[in-house]
Scaffold this motif. Sequence first.
Motif, mmCIF file in Angstrom:
data_model
loop_
_atom_site.group_PDB
_atom_site.id
_atom_site.type_symbol
_atom_site.label_atom_id
_atom_site.label_comp_id
_atom_site.label_asym_id
_atom_site.label_seq_id
_atom_site.Cartn_x
_atom_site.Cartn_y
_atom_site.Cartn_z
ATOM 1 N N VAL A 1 0.844 -1.198 0.000
ATOM 2 C CA VAL A 1 0.000 0.000 0.000
ATOM 3 C C VAL A 1 0.882 1.251 0.000
ATOM 4 O O VAL A 1 0.624 2.200 -0.752
ATOM 5 C CB VAL A 1 -0.975 0.010 1.200
ATOM 6 N N VAL A 2 1.926 1.255 0.813
ATOM 7 C CA VAL A 2 2.838 2.402 0.886
ATOM 8 C C VAL A 2 3.504 2.640 -0.470
ATOM 9 O O VAL A 2 3.584 3.790 -0.935
ATOM 10 C CB VAL A 2 3.909 2.195 1.990
ATOM 11 N N GLU A 3 3.949 1.567 -1.112
ATOM 12 C CA GLU A 3 4.600 1.720 -2.422
ATOM 13 C C GLU A 3 3.632 2.305 -3.451
ATOM 14 O O GLU A 3 3.990 3.214 -4.198
ATOM 15 C CB GLU A 3 5.143 0.373 -2.902
ATOM 16 N N ARG A 4 2.414 1.795 -3.479
ATOM 17 C CA ARG A 4 1.421 2.320 -4.422
ATOM 18 C C ARG A 4 1.054 3.767 -4.087
ATOM 19 O O ARG A 4 0.904 4.596 -4.981
ATOM 20 C CB ARG A 4 0.181 1.434 -4.419
ATOM 21 N N ALA A 5 0.916 4.061 -2.809
ATOM 22 C CA ALA A 5 0.590 5.432 -2.389
ATOM 23 C C ALA A 5 1.715 6.386 -2.764
ATOM 24 O O ALA A 5 1.458 7.494 -3.243
ATOM 25 C CB ALA A 5 0.315 5.478 -0.889
ATOM 26 N N ASN A 6 2.946 5.958 -2.572
ATOM 27 C CA ASN A 6 4.082 6.814 -2.930
ATOM 28 C C ASN A 6 4.114 7.088 -4.431
ATOM 29 O O ASN A 6 4.428 8.204 -4.857
ATOM 30 C CB ASN A 6 5.403 6.200 -2.464
ATOM 31 N N ARG A 7 3.773 6.080 -5.239
ATOM 32 C CA ARG A 7 3.704 6.305 -6.688
ATOM 33 C C ARG A 7 2.605 7.315 -7.011
ATOM 34 O O ARG A 7 2.787 8.188 -7.856
ATOM 35 C CB ARG A 7 3.447 4.980 -7.425
ATOM 36 N N ALA A 8 1.460 7.203 -6.322
ATOM 37 C CA ALA A 8 0.356 8.149 -6.551
ATOM 38 C C ALA A 8 0.754 9.556 -6.112
ATOM 39 O O ALA A 8 0.429 10.537 -6.791
ATOM 40 C CB ALA A 8 -0.903 7.686 -5.812
ATOM 41 N N VAL A 9 1.466 9.670 -5.001
ATOM 42 C CA VAL A 9 1.932 10.981 -4.529
ATOM 43 C C VAL A 9 2.874 11.582 -5.567
ATOM 44 O O VAL A 9 2.741 12.756 -5.924
ATOM 45 C CB VAL A 9 2.627 10.869 -3.150
ATOM 46 N N ARG A 10 3.813 10.779 -6.065
ATOM 47 C CA ARG A 10 4.744 11.279 -7.085
ATOM 48 C C ARG A 10 3.990 11.710 -8.348
ATOM 49 O O ARG A 10 4.311 12.736 -8.953
ATOM 50 C CB ARG A 10 5.793 10.218 -7.426
ATOM 51 N N GLN A 11 2.995 10.928 -8.724
ATOM 52 C CA GLN A 11 2.201 11.250 -9.915
ATOM 53 C C GLN A 11 1.514 12.615 -9.754
ATOM 54 O O GLN A 11 1.589 13.463 -10.635
ATOM 55 C CB GLN A 11 1.162 10.157 -10.145
#
Length: 161
Positions: A115-125
């Motif tokens: 979840v953290v990895e996916r959230a971090n990708r969304a934050v970067r996006q």
Amino acid sequence: MGLAWVVLAPFSAIAQEFKMGFVNTERIFRESATARQAQQKLEQEFAKREKELVDAGNALKTASEKFEREAPTLAESQRAARQKTLLDQEREFQRKRREFQEDLNARKNEEQQLVVERANRAVRQVAESEKYDVIFQEAVYINPKHDITDKVLRALNGGAK
């Protein structure tokens, strides 16, 4: 006074261009589809073992209560043998409960990391598409106008489907 204005004017222009945001990670773990899917996955994966533990605990409690009621009428050798059996069963139950908790915690950590990895990708996006200079995840206080959690949730939930 005029000199101070000349010196500070360039910094003022730079400060106006600086764009920052804040992401509430608790909300991400609570509200994102990815986190809810991870929770459901864990519940399904561990439901059977949890039920077995609950059943074993209830059976042990029932056996212990039965022993307490019958102990005064049992011969000393019978009482000692049943007490030893109950203690062995209690130890086995505690061991299984510890193993269950350790396994559950390990899997929960694995799922949370995803979840953290996916959230971090969304934050970067969001940060890249909207030209943010910095995104914070922890703060003592944040003005709500800087909170981009809703945008990140939309990006994360859009990517989870």
